[in-house]
Design a protein around this motif. Sequence first.
Motif, mmCIF file in Angstrom:
data_model
loop_
_atom_site.group_PDB
_atom_site.id
_atom_site.type_symbol
_atom_site.label_atom_id
_atom_site.label_comp_id
_atom_site.label_asym_id
_atom_site.label_seq_id
_atom_site.Cartn_x
_atom_site.Cartn_y
_atom_site.Cartn_z
ATOM 1 N N LYS A 1 -8.466 -7.181 1.816
ATOM 2 C CA LYS A 1 -7.583 -7.032 0.670
ATOM 3 C C LYS A 1 -8.168 -7.794 -0.509
ATOM 4 O O LYS A 1 -8.834 -8.803 -0.325
ATOM 5 N N ASP B 1 -3.564 -10.006 -2.895
ATOM 6 C CA ASP B 1 -3.239 -11.127 -2.032
ATOM 7 C C ASP B 1 -2.280 -12.085 -2.725
ATOM 8 O O ASP B 1 -1.339 -12.584 -2.116
ATOM 9 N N GLU C 1 9.190 -5.524 1.323
ATOM 10 C CA GLU C 1 7.982 -4.765 1.617
ATOM 11 C C GLU C 1 6.795 -5.267 0.803
ATOM 12 O O GLU C 1 6.924 -5.538 -0.384
ATOM 13 N N LEU C 2 5.633 -5.383 1.443
ATOM 14 C CA LEU C 2 4.411 -5.732 0.728
ATOM 15 C C LEU C 2 3.713 -4.423 0.384
ATOM 16 O O LEU C 2 2.886 -3.937 1.141
ATOM 17 N N LEU D 1 -3.454 -0.170 3.718
ATOM 18 C CA LEU D 1 -3.620 0.271 5.098
ATOM 19 C C LEU D 1 -3.501 1.786 5.203
ATOM 20 O O LEU D 1 -4.182 2.418 6.001
ATOM 21 N N HIS D 2 -2.634 2.349 4.355
ATOM 22 C CA HIS D 2 -2.458 3.798 4.353
ATOM 23 C C HIS D 2 -3.762 4.494 3.960
ATOM 24 O O HIS D 2 -4.223 5.406 4.642
ATOM 25 N N TYR E 1 -0.122 -3.970 0.484
ATOM 26 C CA TYR E 1 -0.716 -3.860 1.815
ATOM 27 C C TYR E 1 -0.412 -2.512 2.447
ATOM 28 O O TYR E 1 -1.249 -1.950 3.137
ATOM 29 N N THR E 2 0.815 -2.036 2.244
ATOM 30 C CA THR E 2 1.161 -0.730 2.803
ATOM 31 C C THR E 2 0.181 0.322 2.300
ATOM 32 O O THR E 2 -0.372 1.096 3.074
#
Lengths: 104, 158
Positions: free
Chosen positions: A29, A34, A46-47, A54-55, A50-51
């Motif tokens: 990241k 971060d 919800e972050l 990762l998606h 990051y979602t």
Amino acid sequence: MLLSNTEEIPGQQIREFYGVVTGSTVRAKHIGRDLMAGLKNLVGGELKGYTELLHEARGEAIDRMAEQARSIGANAVVNVRFSTSSVAQGAAELFAYGTAVRVE
Amino acid sequence: MDLAVQLGLEWGLPILLLVLAYFTGTAVERSHYRSIRVREARTRRMPTTTGRRVPTPWRVTDAGLVAGSVVISLDYFKRFLAGLRGLVGGRVKSYESLLDRARREALLRMKEQASERGFDAVVNVRLETSRLASSQRQGKGTAGVEILAFGTGLKRAS
């Protein structure tokens, strides 16, 4: 390229079997995300950074797997599985694997 | 006098953060649950199963992989509570509700993706959980928890 996590593609017949294909990517990241996530860690919830990260990364792993399947003449990947592991601080490996087949 | 200032600095900030996190965290959780309930009601018509096929025979015209994921984190206050809970043991409710929210959210995103792509059901649903290590404290801290829900979307012949 048809993808499925069932043993066969519903409504189609498997004609040829090519074996396991894999795709993976390791992502870290970036610092801005971060920092935002650090703040979010305070208030909870919800972050999103990051979602998204990762998606995207998972999409990349799937694409690489599909590319490998295409290169050996398959037109579908069945029994797709995912795995995620944190390999180092702040970095994660996203891994997709499945069985390449030709369906009709 | 000096002592009072020092104490204020040492305790004041964490306490302020705790109070702040208590309010924001509760508000975030409440509005998230509200949105989950609304969207669950909306996607109730989309059957999902962990089985390999739909129980009744369907003529399937199209199939494809669908997935939904979410990264979610606890607020400072709840993490503090969970830390206290670690001393005495027992149910860690703040983490239970966190994981519950995350799972339901991931499943909802999967269903929403399935209906966007025109599927009528999702079979072979699987859920996966992984912890994201934080880059602080030598990776011992948790930055968040990722939940991934995936399955095979099926389109039915009309």
